[in-house]
Design a protein around this motif. Structure first.
Motif, mmCIF file in Angstrom:
data_model
loop_
_atom_site.group_PDB
_atom_site.id
_atom_site.type_symbol
_atom_site.label_atom_id
_atom_site.label_comp_id
_atom_site.label_asym_id
_atom_site.label_seq_id
_atom_site.Cartn_x
_atom_site.Cartn_y
_atom_site.Cartn_z
ATOM 1 N N UNK A 120 0.835 -1.203 0.000
ATOM 2 C CA UNK A 120 0.000 0.000 0.000
ATOM 3 C C UNK A 120 0.873 1.258 0.000
ATOM 4 N N UNK A 121 1.929 1.253 0.798
ATOM 5 C CA UNK A 121 2.824 2.406 0.868
ATOM 6 C C UNK A 121 3.557 2.623 -0.449
ATOM 7 N N UNK A 122 4.003 1.542 -1.061
ATOM 8 C CA UNK A 122 4.698 1.651 -2.346
ATOM 9 C C UNK A 122 3.743 2.169 -3.421
ATOM 10 N N UNK A 123 2.503 1.707 -3.405
ATOM 11 C CA UNK A 123 1.505 2.212 -4.367
ATOM 12 C C UNK A 123 1.279 3.722 -4.174
ATOM 13 N N UNK A 124 1.194 4.153 -2.925
ATOM 14 C CA UNK A 124 1.019 5.583 -2.642
ATOM 15 C C UNK A 124 2.229 6.368 -3.126
ATOM 16 N N UNK A 125 3.431 5.834 -2.863
ATOM 17 C CA UNK A 125 4.655 6.489 -3.314
ATOM 18 C C UNK A 125 4.711 6.537 -4.838
ATOM 19 N N UNK A 126 4.323 5.449 -5.488
ATOM 20 C CA UNK A 126 4.332 5.412 -6.955
ATOM 21 C C UNK A 126 3.447 6.526 -7.516
ATOM 22 N N UNK A 127 2.246 6.672 -6.978
ATOM 23 C CA UNK A 127 1.339 7.732 -7.448
ATOM 24 C C UNK A 127 1.952 9.111 -7.216
ATOM 25 N N UNK A 128 2.554 9.312 -6.050
ATOM 26 C CA UNK A 128 3.174 10.606 -5.750
ATOM 27 C C UNK A 128 4.333 10.880 -6.694
ATOM 28 N N UNK A 129 5.224 9.911 -6.870
ATOM 29 C CA UNK A 129 6.393 10.131 -7.727
ATOM 30 C C UNK A 129 6.009 10.251 -9.199
#
Length: 141
Positions: A120-129
């Motif tokens: 979930x955190x990586x998905x959130x980071x992916x969207x942000x980046x």
């Protein structure tokens, strides 16, 4: 109420917390945060700024970037706080914490908090980046 440097004390200059918050997160981000909560929770915004920035970020033992890395790990471990995680991804980027380091923090957190939280955190980071245009990342596999 007391004065001095311990937690629970009244800061000598309450506006110092706002200055630290603006230096760490950016003036615009602080204003957005205050305005978002203002109509129903302005006092909550004040409390968060006072505690997090005035009393925690104001302590000398860790840098703002080190504190932000801990914050990312804790929010990732807690899960279910994607909006706050995105806000802290923005702050971490502002503080010069590389996306690769952030992903490594999330990867490490997964061993202790579980891989669903990491994913979930990586998905959130992916969207942000993606939003700020820094993908793809250089990664060690």
């Amino acid at each position: 109420m007391t004065s001095g440097g311990s937690f629970g004390s009244v800061p000598a200059d309450p506006s110092a917390a706002y200055r630290i918050a603006a230096a760490v997160a950016g003036e615009e981000a602080v204003q957005r945060f205050i305005e978002a909560l203002g109509p129903v929770g302005g006092h909550v915004a004040d409390l968060v700024i006072d505690v997090v920035f005035g009393r925690l970020h104001g302590r000398p033992a860790m840098s703002h970037a080190e504190r932000e890395m801990v914050t990312l790990a804790v929010i990732a471990a807690l899960g279910g706080a994607e909006e706050q995680l995105t806000m802290h991804l923005r702050i971490s980027h502002r503080l010069g914490i590389t996306p690769e380091k952030v992903i490594e923090i999330f990867t490490h957190t997964g061993a202790y908090a579980g891989f669903p939280r990491t994913l979930s955190s990586v998905e959130t980071a992916k969207a942000f980046y993606e939003e700020i245009g820094v993908l793809p990342l250089q990664q060690d596999r």
